[in-house]
Enzyme design. Structure first.
Site, PDB file in Angstrom:
ATOM      1  N   LYS A 111       0.916  -1.393  -0.083  1.00 18.92           N
ATOM      2  CA  LYS A 111       0.078   0.151   0.054  1.00 18.92           C
ATOM      3  C   LYS A 111       0.780   1.570  -0.057  1.00 18.92           C
ATOM      4  CE  LYS A 111      -4.091   1.938   2.885  1.00 18.92           C
ATOM      5  NZ  LYS A 111      -4.661   1.346   4.016  1.00 18.92           N
ATOM      6  N   SER A 192      -9.767   1.189   3.147  1.00 19.36           N
ATOM      7  CA  SER A 192      -8.977   2.194   2.346  1.00 19.36           C
ATOM      8  C   SER A 192      -7.897   1.393   1.522  1.00 19.36           C
ATOM      9  CB  SER A 192      -8.300   3.170   3.109  1.00 19.36           C
ATOM     10  OG  SER A 192      -7.358   2.721   4.336  1.00 19.36           O
ATOM     11  N   THR A 213      -6.962   0.806  10.239  1.00 20.61           N
ATOM     12  CA  THR A 213      -7.324   1.645  11.508  1.00 20.61           C
ATOM     13  C   THR A 213      -8.732   1.031  12.025  1.00 20.61           C
ATOM     14  OG1 THR A 213      -5.872   3.156  10.623  1.00 20.61           O
ATOM     15  CG2 THR A 213      -7.417   3.994  12.430  1.00 20.61           C
ATOM     16  N   SER A 216      -9.965  -1.105   7.272  1.00 20.84           N
ATOM     17  CA  SER A 216      -9.139  -0.727   5.817  1.00 20.84           C
ATOM     18  C   SER A 216      -8.239  -2.090   5.244  1.00 20.84           C
ATOM     19  CB  SER A 216      -8.192   0.249   5.921  1.00 20.84           C
ATOM     20  OG  SER A 216      -8.944   1.578   6.042  1.00 20.84           O
TER      21      SER A 216
END
Ligand code: NAG
Ligand code: NAG
Ligand code: NAG
Ligand code: NAG
Ligand code: NAG
Ligand code: NAG
Ligand code: NAG
Ligand code: NAG
Ligand code: NAG
Ligand code: NAG
Ligand code: NAG
Length: 564
Positions: A111, A192, A213, A216
């Protein structure tokens, strides 16, 4: 002690194949050994091929599949220009008898918030960090390299890990554009770790790393037909990972099988002096286990598994498109778990969930972000936009046209800075909110239900699962469970530019338990995966499925280098 007694009763230069020349195509097998399909290839398939010389790590540093979908799905923001030379070095090591481990020469994407001290940026998708440089690799990246993985590139994400705007979309970043998932037209990739989800689901690499968090990793794993492991906060080091919250952030694998995810978790878990949360690792000398040893086909036998149904089952959900997830959970997953020997204890509810104050968890994350982002930025060795705080980043974002402000607003930062006064995580208000949440999610939630009902683990549909484990920093393992059936209503995201529900969109089942219970959860998840094999039954749309296979790459003479 008491509990266990009680419970014992129970870049730049890359090989790009412009076209496949049939006359030089070696076919789909060499010496009778078929090449595995890259859509579903496993670590062990790749190890077998590398050991037998069927292909090399240089062959595996393929980017042709990334290029096939780059203009439509935007899963990858940047390729590693050093990947081919790293792969060649690893091939030479292998030829020389040096094998670093199971990931030796295996391509992995990470990521775009996990820093590498190489030619790649680390931006969280924001121009505020374009060109910024870090002093060294993050421990996560260093561990991947030490394990022999080839970091192929960086994946797109919801910008700032979805911690900026109240009017954005999952998987959108200013630098990477909009990630789109592969199972339905204009599918919301969730987030995310959106690009990691799409890339891993389509075999753009063996697997990918994401960060979580609150949802995600497991949410994009849910929507992209993947196994996601959200590790205990403190099991995997977070230094030089662009933060939201020291209390909740964690880095973990998103892979196509439980075994692949376990290989990756084994490589990245461990103590780091640069992330003192890892000093909570409870194993002797902080030595983390080989998680692949936890795979156990019989793990469900005798396991007591609770369902905190108040979190996800309600008349409103039952009359929404999400009802299909609950149907699959009740009529497919639960009978199957029982047949495998699990004792299902329904309605092990979490009363804390119903009384959580609306803004408490946002206040905690915002206070952490004020403190933790400044700390990350202070470590940059090159900081071209001169951003040192959330206030600086907000000002930059509001003035830089490509950041799509004000349409994509900065409401999260406005809240943190204006509404809550920009206080960091040492304020009394932070601590009172934090301790309240620990109580609600712990004794009145996840850990309370484990103790009171004498459970080994808890399950619920992944779509609803992230929040209390996020607060507690406890692990979740998500495994594919099914997909929306024909006739499902198509519904859009908040901006109306992505489809969130629709026929064929995947969803998963989440296994949860106390902190550092990964071994147990991986065992249970594997036993479920092996009996269901949902991954192989839910397929991406043909137009989103890359066609390049290893047979097109291996031995191909006509290579050209492309810039990206
Ligand atoms: C995708 O890759 C191709 C090369 O295969 C390139 O021509 C094209 O510009 C790229 N598209 C985007 C949107 O990056
Ligand atoms: C092969 O191994 C030998 C002995 O460990 C070492 O001297 C040599 O540099 C290695 N060569 C490569 C290409 O790794
Ligand atoms: C952990 O590390 C952070 C950041 O480096 C530091 O502020 C904090 O004091 C450390 N805590 C402990 C208990 O060492
Ligand atoms: C697998 O799980 C079963 C059921 O819990 C247990 O009896 C067995 O010992 C486990 N096997 C291994 C190798 O851990
Ligand atoms: C699907 O949409 C139709 C029309 O809006 C509505 O009547 C129906 O209740 C919806 N079904 C579900 C399961 O959401
Ligand atoms: C929650 O935060 C919003 C601002 O984001 C504010 O308008 C609202 O009043 C807050 N609610 C509570 C209960 O604090
Ligand atoms: C905000 O950004 C603008 C444009 O980059 C700059 O001119 C201004 O000085 C910045 N303001 C602050 C307070 O940093
Ligand atoms: C949110 O985004 C939509 C879609 O671009 C836009 O129409 C709307 O004006 C935005 N809302 C705000 C408050 O900016
Ligand atoms: C949470 O933080 C808010 C904003 O600082 C504060 O008003 C409120 O009293 C805190 N709540 C608790 C339960 O401590
Ligand atoms: C959503 O799906 C429908 C097909 O059901 C498709 O026509 C449409 O373009 C998709 N995208 C959006 C944003 O609605
Ligand atoms: C590798 C790749 O797909 N890069 C793309 C990332 O997103 C930007 C913006 O959409 C594209 O321009 C890149 O080609």
């Amino acid at each position: 002690m008491k509990l266990s007694l009680l419970c014992s009763l129970t870049v730049t230069a890359f090989t790009l194949l412009s076209s496949v020349d049939a006359s030089s195509n070696p076919g789909t097998s060499i010496n009778g050994n078929p090449f595995p399909s890259l859509l579903d290839v496993t670590t062990e398939d790749l190890i077998t091929g590398l050991e037998s010389g069927l292909f090399t790590s240089v062959d595996l540093a393929y980017v042709a599949r990334i290029y096939e979908v780059n203009s439509t799905l935007h899963a990858v923001t940047q390729l590693n220009p050093d990947a081919l030379s790293i792969a060649a070095t690893l091939d030479a090591e292998r030829a020389n008898g040096t094998i670093r481990g199971p990931l030796h020469g295996i391509p992995i994407l990470i990521k775009n918030n996990i820093a590498t001290a190489d030619a790649m940026d680390n931006t969280a998708g924001s121009y505020a960090l374009a060109g910024a440089r870090v002093p060294r690799d993050s421990t996560i990246a260093a561990k991947l390299r030490k394990a022999g993985a080839v970091i192929l590139g960086k994946t797109n994400l919801s910008q700032w890990a979805n911690f900026r705007s109240s009017n954005s979309s999952n998987g959108w970043s200013a630098i990477g554009g909009q990630v789109v998932a592969a199972y339905f037209p204009d599918q919301d990739p969730s987030g995310s770790s959106s690009g990691s989800g799409v890339a891993s689901s389509l075999g753009l690499a063996l697997a990918a790393l994401g960060s979580e968090t609150d949802g995600s990793i497991i949410s994009p794993s849910d929507a992209n037909n993947l196994v996601g492991i959200k590790p205990t906060v403190g099991l995997t080091p977070r230094d030089l990972v662009i933060p939201i919250s020291q209390h909740q952030d964690t880095v973990g694998p998103m892979a196509r099988t439980v075994l692949d995810a376990a290989y990756l978790l084994t490589a990245i878990a461990g103590y780091s002096p640069d992330d003192n949360y890892t000093s909570a690792i409870p194993y002797p000398n902080h030595v983390t286990p080989d998680y692949t040893a936890s795979l156990n086909f019989s793990a469900l036998r005798g396991a007591r598994i609770g369902i905190p149904r108040n979190v996800f089952d309600s008349p409103a959900i039952r009359s929404s498109p999400y009802a299909a997830i609950l149907e699959t959970f009740d009529t497919y997953a639960l009978p199957l778990l029982r047949e495998a020997g699990a004792v299902i204890v329904d309605n092990t509810n979490w009363p804390g969930y119903d009384i959580e104050p609306a803004n408490a968890s946002t206040i905690v994350l915002e206070a952490d972000f004020i403190t933790n982002l400044a700390s990350y930025l202070s470590q940059l060795t090159v900081n071209p936009q001169n951003v040192h705080s959330v206030a600086d980043v907000r000002n930059f974002t509001q003035h830089f046209p490509l950041e799509d402000y004000p349409d994509r607003d900065t409401a999260v930062w406005d809240d943190a800075l204006d509404y809550y006064g920009g206080q960091g995580n040492t304020s009394p208000e932070f601590w009172s909110n934090y301790t309240l949440l620990q109580y609600l999610a712990g004794p009145l939630g996840l850990t309370g239900s484990l103790t009171n009902y004498c459970l080994d683990a808890l399950i619920m549909p992944t779509f609803f699962a992230s929040h209390f484990p996020a607060i507690l920093g406890s692990p979740v393992v998500s495994v594919p469970m099914g997909s929306y059936p024909a006739g499902t209503n198509v519904t859009q995201n908040n901006r109306g530019d992505l489809n969130e529900t629709g026929p064929g969109i995947p969803f998963g089942l989440a296994f949860m338990a106390e902190r550092f219970s990964e071994q147990k959860l991986i065992g249970l998840a594997y036993a479920f995966e092996q009996r269901t094999n949902v991954r192989s039954k839910v397929l991406p749309l043909a137009q989103n499925t890359p066609q390049t296979e290893l047979a097109d790459i291996v031995g191909h003479k006509k290579e050209r280098r492309a810039k990206l």
